[in-house]
Design a protein around this motif. Structure first.
Motif, PDB file in Angstrom:
ATOM      1  N   SER A 130      52.271  34.224  32.935  1.00 41.05           N
ATOM      2  CA  SER A 130      52.661  32.942  33.524  1.00 41.05           C
ATOM      3  C   SER A 130      53.011  33.117  35.001  1.00 41.05           C
ATOM      4  CB  SER A 130      53.848  32.353  32.764  1.00 41.05           C
ATOM      5  OG  SER A 130      54.192  31.103  33.312  1.00 41.05           O
ATOM      6  N   ASP A 131      53.758  34.162  35.327  1.00 42.32           N
ATOM      7  CA  ASP A 131      54.150  34.396  36.726  1.00 42.32           C
ATOM      8  C   ASP A 131      52.930  34.568  37.618  1.00 42.32           C
ATOM      9  OD1 ASP A 131      56.805  34.293  35.923  1.00 42.32           O
ATOM     10  OD2 ASP A 131      57.054  36.467  35.897  1.00 42.32           O
ATOM     11  N   ILE A 132      51.963  35.356  37.171  1.00 42.53           N
ATOM     12  CA  ILE A 132      50.757  35.598  37.974  1.00 42.53           C
ATOM     13  C   ILE A 132      49.979  34.295  38.144  1.00 42.53           C
ATOM     14  CG2 ILE A 132      48.508  36.759  38.036  1.00 42.53           C
ATOM     15  CD1 ILE A 132      49.870  39.060  36.397  1.00 42.53           C
ATOM     16  N   CYS A 133      49.734  33.606  37.042  1.00 44.91           N
ATOM     17  CA  CYS A 133      48.925  32.380  37.096  1.00 44.91           C
ATOM     18  C   CYS A 133      49.573  31.304  37.950  1.00 44.91           C
ATOM     19  CB  CYS A 133      48.673  31.843  35.689  1.00 44.91           C
ATOM     20  SG  CYS A 133      47.586  32.890  34.695  1.00 44.91           S
ATOM     21  N   LEU A 134      50.855  31.062  37.722  1.00 48.11           N
ATOM     22  CA  LEU A 134      51.523  29.963  38.424  1.00 48.11           C
ATOM     23  C   LEU A 134      51.810  30.276  39.888  1.00 48.11           C
ATOM     24  CD1 LEU A 134      53.869  28.665  35.589  1.00 48.11           C
ATOM     25  CD2 LEU A 134      51.680  27.695  36.374  1.00 48.11           C
ATOM     26  N   ALA A 135      51.685  31.546  40.290  1.00 49.58           N
ATOM     27  CA  ALA A 135      51.849  31.904  41.704  1.00 49.58           C
ATOM     28  C   ALA A 135      50.591  31.569  42.510  1.00 49.58           C
ATOM     29  CB  ALA A 135      52.172  33.395  41.832  1.00 49.58           C
ATOM     30  N   LEU A 136      49.491  31.316  41.826  1.00 45.44           N
ATOM     31  CA  LEU A 136      48.235  30.980  42.503  1.00 45.44           C
ATOM     32  C   LEU A 136      48.223  29.489  42.842  1.00 45.44           C
ATOM     33  CD1 LEU A 136      45.985  33.110  40.172  1.00 45.44           C
ATOM     34  CD2 LEU A 136      46.365  33.539  42.622  1.00 45.44           C
ATOM     35  N   PRO A 137      47.569  29.112  43.945  1.00 42.01           N
ATOM     36  CA  PRO A 137      47.579  27.717  44.380  1.00 42.01           C
ATOM     37  C   PRO A 137      46.938  26.753  43.385  1.00 42.01           C
ATOM     38  CG  PRO A 137      46.765  29.149  46.137  1.00 42.01           C
ATOM     39  CD  PRO A 137      46.887  29.992  44.898  1.00 42.01           C
ATOM     40  N   GLU A 138      47.577  25.592  43.261  1.00 40.59           N
ATOM     41  CA  GLU A 138      47.031  24.454  42.502  1.00 40.59           C
ATOM     42  C   GLU A 138      46.838  24.740  41.013  1.00 40.59           C
ATOM     43  OE1 GLU A 138      46.048  21.131  43.358  1.00 40.59           O
ATOM     44  OE2 GLU A 138      47.395  21.604  45.001  1.00 40.59           O
ATOM     45  N   VAL A 139      47.630  25.655  40.447  1.00 39.99           N
ATOM     46  CA  VAL A 139      47.500  25.992  39.019  1.00 39.99           C
ATOM     47  C   VAL A 139      48.500  25.193  38.207  1.00 39.99           C
ATOM     48  CG1 VAL A 139      47.814  27.835  37.302  1.00 39.99           C
ATOM     49  CG2 VAL A 139      46.609  28.303  39.438  1.00 39.99           C
ATOM     50  N   GLU A 140      48.043  24.754  37.036  1.00 40.56           N
ATOM     51  CA  GLU A 140      48.945  24.130  36.073  1.00 40.56           C
ATOM     52  C   GLU A 140      48.642  24.691  34.692  1.00 40.56           C
ATOM     53  OE1 GLU A 140      48.393  19.925  35.851  1.00 40.56           O
ATOM     54  OE2 GLU A 140      46.348  20.071  35.104  1.00 40.56           O
ATOM     55  N   LEU A 141      49.654  24.663  33.849  1.00 41.13           N
ATOM     56  CA  LEU A 141      49.469  25.048  32.455  1.00 41.13           C
ATOM     57  C   LEU A 141      49.166  23.778  31.682  1.00 41.13           C
ATOM     58  CD1 LEU A 141      49.520  27.078  30.140  1.00 41.13           C
ATOM     59  CD2 LEU A 141      51.996  26.751  30.012  1.00 41.13           C
ATOM     60  N   GLY A 142      47.977  23.714  31.117  1.00 39.83           N
ATOM     61  CA  GLY A 142      47.563  22.562  30.335  1.00 39.83           C
ATOM     62  C   GLY A 142      47.019  23.028  29.006  1.00 39.83           C
TER      63      GLY A 142
END
Length: 143
Positions: A12-24
């Motif tokens: 989650s930390d890696i993914c959400l640190a990237l621009p314009e990412v959301e968890l869907g």
């Protein structure tokens, strides 16, 4: 620089640190990291439901902790699967599909830095080209 091994909590930390990412969600109701945010989001990493197409060869049980991580090319996929240091694999169900599978329970076999690079490549393969250009121009090591 000392590298540490990755953990499931790092995803989650890696993914959400990237621009314009959301968890869907995608594939029905599967938690999926998407880029960009909103209706046009494309999944680049998802938590896969246990399925008979991915079974532990030792126990015969379906894997219940699989991540699907997209790769930019089939060659990138093959390189990750072929690297004996890494826990990435594929199954027949994913033949011709640019993605690797990995058990969350085996993420400790991957350096955090390497996993960050693999996930960043997955993000870049799905993100709008403008966003990717801006991200790499700015320097992905910032932050």
């Amino acid at each position: 620089m000392t590298s540490r091994k990755a953990t499931p909590d790092d995803i989650s930390d890696i993914c959400l640190a990237l621009p314009e990412v959301e968890l869907g969600t995608s594939w029905g109701d599967r938690p999926t990291y998407k880029v960009p945010r909103g209706d046009k989001g494309k999944g680049f990493l998802l938590h896969r439901r246990a399925h008979r197409s991915a079974v532990d060869p030792v126990t015969g049980e379906m894997y219940d902790d699989l991540l699907v991580i997209h790769t930019p090319t089939l060659e990138d996929k093959e390189a990750l699967v072929a690297d004996p240091r890494l826990p990435f694999f594929t199954v027949d169900h994913f033949d011709g599909f640019k993605a690797v599978l990995v058990q969350e329970s085996r993420l400790g076999e991957v350096d955090l830095e390497e996993l960050t690079e693999i996930i960043t490549d997955a993000w870049a393969s799905k993100a709008p080209k403008r966003l990717v250009r801006e991200f790499f121009a700015k320097g992905s090591t910032d932050g």
